[in-house]
Motif scaffolding. Structure first.
Motif, PDB file in Angstrom:
ATOM      1  N   ASP A 425       0.980  -1.657   0.060  1.00 65.73           N
ATOM      2  CA  ASP A 425      -0.071  -0.032  -0.439  1.00 65.73           C
ATOM      3  C   ASP A 425       1.046   1.114   0.106  1.00 65.73           C
ATOM      4  OD1 ASP A 425      -1.895   2.025   0.068  1.00 65.73           O
ATOM      5  OD2 ASP A 425      -2.322   1.564   2.795  1.00 65.73           O
ATOM      6  N   THR A 426       0.747   1.697  -1.363  1.00 68.43           N
ATOM      7  CA  THR A 426       1.641   3.146  -1.536  1.00 68.43           C
ATOM      8  C   THR A 426       1.263   4.946  -1.140  1.00 68.43           C
ATOM      9  OG1 THR A 426       1.446   3.091  -3.637  1.00 68.43           O
ATOM     10  CG2 THR A 426       3.061   1.382  -2.615  1.00 68.43           C
ATOM     11  N   GLN A 429       1.974  11.028  -3.680  1.00 72.28           N
ATOM     12  CA  GLN A 429       0.794  12.065  -4.160  1.00 72.28           C
ATOM     13  C   GLN A 429       1.602  12.971  -5.633  1.00 72.28           C
ATOM     14  OE1 GLN A 429       1.479  15.433  -1.207  1.00 72.28           O
ATOM     15  NE2 GLN A 429       0.076  14.933  -0.483  1.00 72.28           N
ATOM     16  N   THR A 430       0.671  13.803  -5.992  1.00 73.25           N
ATOM     17  CA  THR A 430       1.348  14.429  -7.328  1.00 73.25           C
ATOM     18  C   THR A 430       2.227  14.819  -7.189  1.00 73.25           C
ATOM     19  OG1 THR A 430      -1.241  14.172  -8.394  1.00 73.25           O
ATOM     20  CG2 THR A 430       0.735  16.007  -8.824  1.00 73.25           C
ATOM     21  N   ASP A 514      -2.665  15.459   4.690  1.00 76.22           N
ATOM     22  CA  ASP A 514      -3.066  14.255   5.373  1.00 76.22           C
ATOM     23  C   ASP A 514      -3.743  14.091   6.569  1.00 76.22           C
ATOM     24  OD1 ASP A 514      -3.220  13.770   2.398  1.00 76.22           O
ATOM     25  OD2 ASP A 514      -3.778  11.809   2.491  1.00 76.22           O
ATOM     26  N   ARG A 529      -7.792  13.057   3.337  1.00 73.03           N
ATOM     27  CA  ARG A 529      -8.021  14.532   3.880  1.00 73.03           C
ATOM     28  C   ARG A 529      -7.810  15.346   4.873  1.00 73.03           C
ATOM     29  NH1 ARG A 529      -3.931  16.163  -0.355  1.00 73.03           N
ATOM     30  NH2 ARG A 529      -4.095  18.572   0.062  1.00 73.03           N
ATOM     31  N   LYS A 535     -11.593  13.222  -1.912  1.00 70.58           N
ATOM     32  CA  LYS A 535     -10.742  11.871  -2.587  1.00 70.58           C
ATOM     33  C   LYS A 535     -11.974  11.048  -3.607  1.00 70.58           C
ATOM     34  CE  LYS A 535      -7.544  11.185  -3.849  1.00 70.58           C
ATOM     35  NZ  LYS A 535      -6.060  10.368  -4.477  1.00 70.58           N
ATOM     36  N   ARG A 540      -8.391  12.765  -6.999  1.00 75.52           N
ATOM     37  CA  ARG A 540      -8.834  14.711  -6.242  1.00 75.52           C
ATOM     38  C   ARG A 540      -9.023  15.195  -7.026  1.00 75.52           C
ATOM     39  NH1 ARG A 540      -2.713  16.315  -4.516  1.00 75.52           N
ATOM     40  NH2 ARG A 540      -2.685  17.832  -4.662  1.00 75.52           N
TER      41      ARG A 540
HETATM   42  C1  WT7 Z   1      -4.177  12.326  -1.985  1.00 74.60           C
HETATM   43  C2  WT7 Z   1      -2.677  12.657  -3.350  1.00 74.60           C
HETATM   44  C3  WT7 Z   1      -0.257   9.203  -5.510  1.00 74.60           C
HETATM   45  C4  WT7 Z   1      -1.079   8.444  -6.360  1.00 74.60           C
HETATM   46  C5  WT7 Z   1      -2.494   8.521  -6.338  1.00 74.60           C
HETATM   47  C6  WT7 Z   1      -2.852  10.096  -5.990  1.00 74.60           C
HETATM   48  C7  WT7 Z   1      -4.404   9.826  -1.451  1.00 74.60           C
HETATM   49  C8  WT7 Z   1      -2.401   8.803  -1.789  1.00 74.60           C
HETATM   50  C9  WT7 Z   1      -2.837   6.344  -0.548  1.00 74.60           C
HETATM   51  C10 WT7 Z   1      -2.220   5.998   0.702  1.00 74.60           C
HETATM   52  C11 WT7 Z   1      -4.191   7.008   1.805  1.00 74.60           C
HETATM   53  C12 WT7 Z   1      -3.689   8.018   0.310  1.00 74.60           C
HETATM   54  C13 WT7 Z   1      -3.369  11.541  -0.121  1.00 74.60           C
HETATM   55  C14 WT7 Z   1      -3.224  12.234  -1.142  1.00 74.60           C
HETATM   56  N1  WT7 Z   1      -4.387   8.870  -1.198  1.00 74.60           N
HETATM   57  N2  WT7 Z   1      -2.091   7.554  -1.772  1.00 74.60           N
HETATM   58  N3  WT7 Z   1      -2.031   4.595  -0.214  1.00 74.60           N
HETATM   59  N4  WT7 Z   1      -3.050   5.323   1.409  1.00 74.60           N
HETATM   60  N5  WT7 Z   1      -4.229   7.638   0.968  1.00 74.60           N
HETATM   61  O1  WT7 Z   1      -2.625  11.967  -6.491  1.00 74.60           O
HETATM   62  O2  WT7 Z   1      -4.265  12.854  -7.591  1.00 74.60           O
HETATM   63  O3  WT7 Z   1      -2.135  13.527  -5.769  1.00 74.60           O
HETATM   64  O4  WT7 Z   1      -3.570  12.746  -4.555  1.00 74.60           O
HETATM   65  O5  WT7 Z   1      -4.440  10.948  -1.965  1.00 74.60           O
HETATM   66  O6  WT7 Z   1      -5.201  11.784   0.395  1.00 74.60           O
HETATM   67  O7  WT7 Z   1      -2.951  13.450  -0.156  1.00 74.60           O
HETATM   68  P1  WT7 Z   1      -3.153  12.459  -5.845  1.00 74.60           P
END
Ligand code: WT7
Length: 662
Positions: A425-426, A429-430, A514, A529, A535, A540
């Motif tokens: 589980d990774t 974020q962008t 987060d 968030r 989400k 997002r």
């Molecule tokens: C947000 C970033 C980076 C990949 C896709 C999304 C949430 C992402 C997890 C995880 C819990 C996660 C966070 C983060 N998020 N991966 N494994 N466990 N929350 O990218 O659109 O930039 O969103 O996605 O809230 O801040 P993104």
């Protein structure tokens, strides 16, 4: 703290006592198997990242690893590098010291209708050289922005890599965004060229990309040319788009004329590789800027260690390239590692709900990376769709995009991984560019629902509002040291960069936004968030973006948008709307408003529910209290209402909402 608890409260999460140590055989052959790497990296993070950078090919080495003037970082100072060369050329020519992968599959593609294409690294080399020449011929120069609006076809990867080859900056816009969203992104980036397709396939339908592009291009003065991929094939219908001969060119026709070799640009490590727009807490998306050397180092290292990527793997990350996951873990990370990357154009339930499992069997996929939303949908569809396919080729599973609830984690591990594949589980974020908090599959004992701990060389902590360290318990996640793949700024808005990410505590601590809880063993459990970002299916959407789309509609006076827990999508959009004098709410108006949001942003932002109200809960200074609306949407007891100008408003809304919900 807000967040996405999906019925899994923190207490329940932290009672989770199941443990999954890496299988012995996996551990023995893993790239990362020595627990001491964490400590070694922590002692000398710059040295750690420098060693990773040395695994890439550089035209000229760096003079200094890091220049950190908080909150601005530069990595690998004066190093010269080309991302395309690292993803393509070095696997083709053995004189770079790498094993020649010239005849190995680089991209294995299947379209939704079932058409297929495989490009070896040599094929990819040929294509990126020719398309780089096409770009040059159309006047694209180093540092020019190129907008890309394509379905999931190999040309999307070729287009990005070709930009990188000549030092142009790509800005990929997800094909599900509307014409208006595309137009705004093109204008913000001042893109010179647009690359699109006649259409793409989704659930048996043609998604009319060129038609949307035509509409966008009516108001994009910076665009000089458009290159159009002919997706075509199958059910040839009359084109729904226009053709402006002075602007529009077919991809395949330009490629026929293009020269076979384009000298790669010797880019500076800090030259921009791409801009990718993402949602924040205002109505305007942010152009996240990533540069070349640090980004490539980060994605290369994390792909190799987190996915334990080997030459014989067939790797599949289901993300669309329109999102960061696709940039980092479909294109740059895997290709820099010389992987065989599988991509699929269409929907997971087309023509039936077993499409993904059939693809895994057909192509012998070994590594599979997807989102919790998808996993929860698979659970709902039922096991009968899985049992028809042989999934024994799989050896590693990944999850990304939103918190994964322990139930979904367990289901994934048992039903897709058959209890033998490590699950990673990774969290990232962008903005972070690459994976930040994650298990290493040959080392980490995983716990269902936890992203475990920071990748070596990354410093993550849990802080309270004032910046106090929380050893065990809940707070906000914070990154306390710069890392190579971090965003460098927001395109043309450095002030917003500083304010959004580096002002919560102090200007050398990164604030991701987060909520997280840390258990006694230091494992991270993400909870959602803490800002007004929703989400939705891992994507997002800013509450403010949807609000401004709604108030753009003539009958609407005011709108407040919140996220509500959703069984499959994680969160869904709920909008509270007040209408102008004399306007009345109706089911027709609800549909019109939903359609208006789709037109302004795209189908992903379609509100699940819209409630009309005479008033919205506001503080005495006039600020809408989304927190209370969230309580209403979640059906929770109302929080503190003492700061409201008129507490009756929210009581009334709550009663009204409950009535509508039945
Ligand atoms: C947000 C970033 C980076 C990949 C896709 C999304 C949430 C992402 C997890 C995880 C819990 C996660 C966070 C983060 N998020 N991966 N494994 N466990 N929350 O990218 O659109 O930039 O969103 O996605 O809230 O801040 P993104």
């Amino acid at each position: 703290m807000t967040g996405n608890n999906r019925g899994t409260s923190l207490e329940v999460l932290l009672q989770e006592d199941r443990r999954f140590p890496p299988p012995d055989a996996f551990r023995r052959s893993a790239w990362a198997k020595d627990e001491n790497i964490y400590e070694r990296a922590a002692r000398d993070p710059k040295g750690f990242w420098e060693n990773w950078a040395k695994e890439l090919d550089w035209f000229q080495p760096w003079k200094k690893v890091l220049d950190w003037k908080p909150p601005h970082a530069k990595w690998f100072i004066d190093g010269k590098i080309n991302a395309c060369v690292n993803c393509v050329d070095r696997h083709v020519f053995s004189n770079t010291g790498h094993r020649a992968r010239r005849n190995k599959a680089a991209i294995i593609w299947e379209g939704e209708p079932g058409d297929t294409r495989t490009l070896t690294y040599w094929d990819l080399y040929r294509e990126v050289n020719r398309f780089a020449n096409v770009l040059k011929k159309l006047g694209v120069k180093k540092d020019d922005r190129v907008a890309i609006y394509l379905p999931m076809v190999p040309e999307l990867m070729i287009a990005c890599l070709s930009c990188a080859r000549i030092g142009a900056i790509h800005s990929v816009v997800f094909g599900g965004f509307s014409a208006e969203a595309l137009r705004d992104r093109i204008n913000d980036a001042q893109a010179k060229l647009l690359i699109t397709a006649d259409f793409g396939w989704r659930r048996g339908q043609q998604i009319q990309l060129k038609k949307a592009a035509d509409e966008a291009l009516e108001n994009t003065p910076s665009i000089e040319n458009a290159v159009v991929v002919k997706r075509g094939g199958f059910q040839d219908t009359a084109p729904q788009f226009q053709w402006k001969a002075e602007r529009d060119h077919w991809w395949h026709e330009l490629m026929e004329q293009a020269g076979a070799y384009a000298e790669p640009e010797q880019n500076d490590a800090e030259d921009m590789l791409f801009i990718l727009y993402t949602s924040g807490t205002t109505g305007k998306p942010k152009g996240i800027v990533h540069t070349t050397g640090g980004y490539l180092t980060g994605v290369y290292a994390t792909t190799k260690w987190v996915f334990d990527l080997k030459d014989e793997d067939v790797y599949w990350c289901t993300a669309d390239i329109g999102w960061i996951t696709g940039h980092s873990y479909v294109i740059y990370g895997p290709l820099a590692n010389g992987a065989a990357v599988f991509i699929y154009e269409g929907a997971p339930d087309w023509p039936a709900k077993d499409r993904l499992w059939r693809l895994i069997e057909k192509y012998g996929i070994t590594i599979f990376y997807t989102a919790p939303t998808a996993i929860r949908a698979f659970m709902k569809w039922g096991r009968e769709w899985i049992e028809k396919s042989n999934l024994s080729s799989l050896r590693l599973l990944g999850s990304v995009g939103e918190p994964i609830n322990p139930e979904a984690w367990m289901w994934y591990q048992e039903n897709i991984g058959k209890g033998k594949c490590p699950v990673v589980d990774t969290w990232w974020q962008t903005e972070t560019g690459s994976i930040m908090i994650t298990p290493l599959p040959g080392i980490t004992v995983t716990k269902p629902g936890s992203a475990t701990r920071a990748f070596p060389g990354i410093e993550a902590e849990v802080l309270d509002e004032k910046g106090g360290r929380i050893e065990a318990g809940g707070g906000c996640v914070a990154i306390t040291k710069p890392w190579p793949s971090m965003l460098r700024t927001i395109y043309k808005d450095d002030e917003r960069y500083v304010k959004t990410y580096w002002s919560k505590w102090n200007k050398s601590i990164y604030f991701p936004g987060d909520g997280v809880k840390r258990d006694e063993e230091g494992y991270f459990w993400f909870t959602g968030r803490v800002d007004d970002v929703i989400k939705l299916s891992g994507h997002r959407i800013g509450a403010a973006e949807v609000e401004s789309a709604l108030v753009d509609y003539p009958a609407v006076a005011e709108a407040a948008v919140v996220g509500k827990t959703h069984e499959i999508k994680g969160q869904a959009i709920v909008a509270f709307v007040t209408l102008k004098e004399g306007k009345k709410g109706s089911p027709e108006l609800v549909n019109e408003l939903k359609a208006h949001v789709v037109k302004k942003i795209g189908a992903i932002a379609r509100p699940e529910e819209i409630l009309f109200s005479a008033d919205l809960p506001k503080t005495r200074s006039g600020k809408i209290m989304r927190r209370l609306l969230r309580d209403i949407a979640e059906g929770k007891a109302l929080g503190d209402t003492t700061t409201l100008a008129d507490p009756a408003v929210v009581e009334h809304l709550k009663a009204q909402y409950e009535e509508v919900e039945g």
